[in-house]
Design an enzyme around this catalytic site. Structure first.
Site, PDB file in Angstrom:
ATOM      1  N   CYS A  87       0.832  -1.203   0.000  1.00  0.00           N
ATOM      2  CA  CYS A  87       0.000   0.000   0.000  1.00  0.00           C
ATOM      3  C   CYS A  87       0.873   1.261   0.000  1.00  0.00           C
ATOM      4  O   CYS A  87       1.474   1.578  -1.012  1.00  0.00           O
ATOM      5  CB  CYS A  87      -0.976  -0.043   1.183  1.00  0.00           C
ATOM      6  SG  CYS A  87      -2.339   1.133   1.036  1.00  0.00           S
ATOM      7  N   HIS A 196      -3.358  -5.857   1.265  1.00  0.00           N
ATOM      8  CA  HIS A 196      -2.633  -6.022   2.532  1.00  0.00           C
ATOM      9  C   HIS A 196      -2.535  -7.486   2.945  1.00  0.00           C
ATOM     10  O   HIS A 196      -3.381  -7.978   3.711  1.00  0.00           O
ATOM     11  CB  HIS A 196      -3.341  -5.231   3.635  1.00  0.00           C
ATOM     12  CG  HIS A 196      -3.183  -3.760   3.516  1.00  0.00           C
ATOM     13  ND1 HIS A 196      -2.235  -3.046   4.237  1.00  0.00           N
ATOM     14  CD2 HIS A 196      -3.836  -2.859   2.747  1.00  0.00           C
ATOM     15  CE1 HIS A 196      -2.323  -1.761   3.921  1.00  0.00           C
ATOM     16  NE2 HIS A 196      -3.290  -1.618   3.013  1.00  0.00           N
ATOM     17  N   GLU A 198      -0.600  -8.717   5.094  1.00  0.00           N
ATOM     18  CA  GLU A 198      -0.325  -8.827   6.546  1.00  0.00           C
ATOM     19  C   GLU A 198      -1.611  -8.866   7.364  1.00  0.00           C
ATOM     20  O   GLU A 198      -1.578  -9.211   8.552  1.00  0.00           O
ATOM     21  CB  GLU A 198       0.565  -7.653   7.008  1.00  0.00           C
ATOM     22  CG  GLU A 198      -0.122  -6.324   7.238  1.00  0.00           C
ATOM     23  CD  GLU A 198      -0.392  -5.547   5.944  1.00  0.00           C
ATOM     24  OE1 GLU A 198      -0.317  -6.140   4.854  1.00  0.00           O
ATOM     25  OE2 GLU A 198      -0.681  -4.330   6.045  1.00  0.00           O
TER      26      GLU A 198
END
Length: 227
Positions: A87, A196, A198
């Site tokens: 991002c 994302h 994560e």
């Protein structure tokens, strides 16, 4: 000893702690790195996390590219250090010219926050080898300036050189050209992506655990390159 993966914190970083947790779950040792310190502390790879570095003033990532740590990372990446930008990290990689193109305001002019389908288009990079090309995964996307743009020549080169890492499927959340969600450099050690991974590493908190493969991939890569 497990590989050491550095995670940079800039003023305004939002997902650095989440990225360090994902690194730990993948089996590596997370190492905090600070934007104003050029020392990489012996890390084997680096992650630039999501957020709003320096308040996103000027353009997203435009100020972060001049930070002390980025001066070191740019040189190391050109020497082969694996670097992942997520991002805002992707925006910083483009501003630093480690990756081509730019991320602009979403075409709908709305912030998009949802679970997003992706197709892995290139499973041969340092950060995607845990997948097969064509695999479909679901990870969160959350951005207001995630529309990937480039001139037609650059887009054609990315296509012909197999440098598109992931594409949006089941809807394009931001109007990115050719549904591009992530790209790599020619060497395959630098990858940027707007979604994302994560936030998709544990069943309790994510829509899937599909994102974990991004982090285990680099461990495989490091094992292969240091064997």
């Amino acid at each position: 000893m497990s590989p050491r993966i550095g995670v940079v914190t800039f003023p305004g970083s939002l997902d650095d702690v989440d990225a360090m947790r994902a690194v730990r779950l993948a089996g590596a040792t997370p190492v905090p790195l600070w934007h104003d310190d050029g020392a990489l502390r012996g890390v084997n790879a680096v992650i630039l996390p999501g957020g709003f570095s320096y308040g996103d003033y000027l353009r997203c990532g435009a100020i972060a590219r001049f930070s002390a740590v980025m001066e070191t990372i740019v040189d190391a990446a050109r020497g082969g250090l694996p670097v992942l930008g997520i991002c805002n990290g992707f925006q910083i990689l483009c501003e630093s010219h480690l990756l081509p193109g730019a991320l602009t305001r979403n075409q709908q002019l709305h912030f998009r926050n949802r679970d997003q389908g992706l197709e892995i288009a290139n499973a041969e990079t340092a950060w995607t080898s845990a997948f097969n090309s064509g695999d479909r995964i679901v990870v969160p996307v959350k951005n207001g300036e995630g529309c990937f743009v480039a001139d037609q020549k650059t887009l054609d080169e990315l296509e012909s050189e197999n440098r598109i890492v992931a594409r949006y499927v089941d809807g394009n959340p931001n109007g990115s050209q050719r549904d591009i969600a992530g790209i790599t450099n020619a060497a395959g050690n630098v990858v940027g992506m707007m979604p994302h991974p994560e936030h998709a590493v544990e069943q309790l908190t994510g829509p899937s655990v599909d994102g974990l493969g991004i982090f285990t991939s680099v461990l495989t890569y490091l094992g292969a390159t240091t064997a």
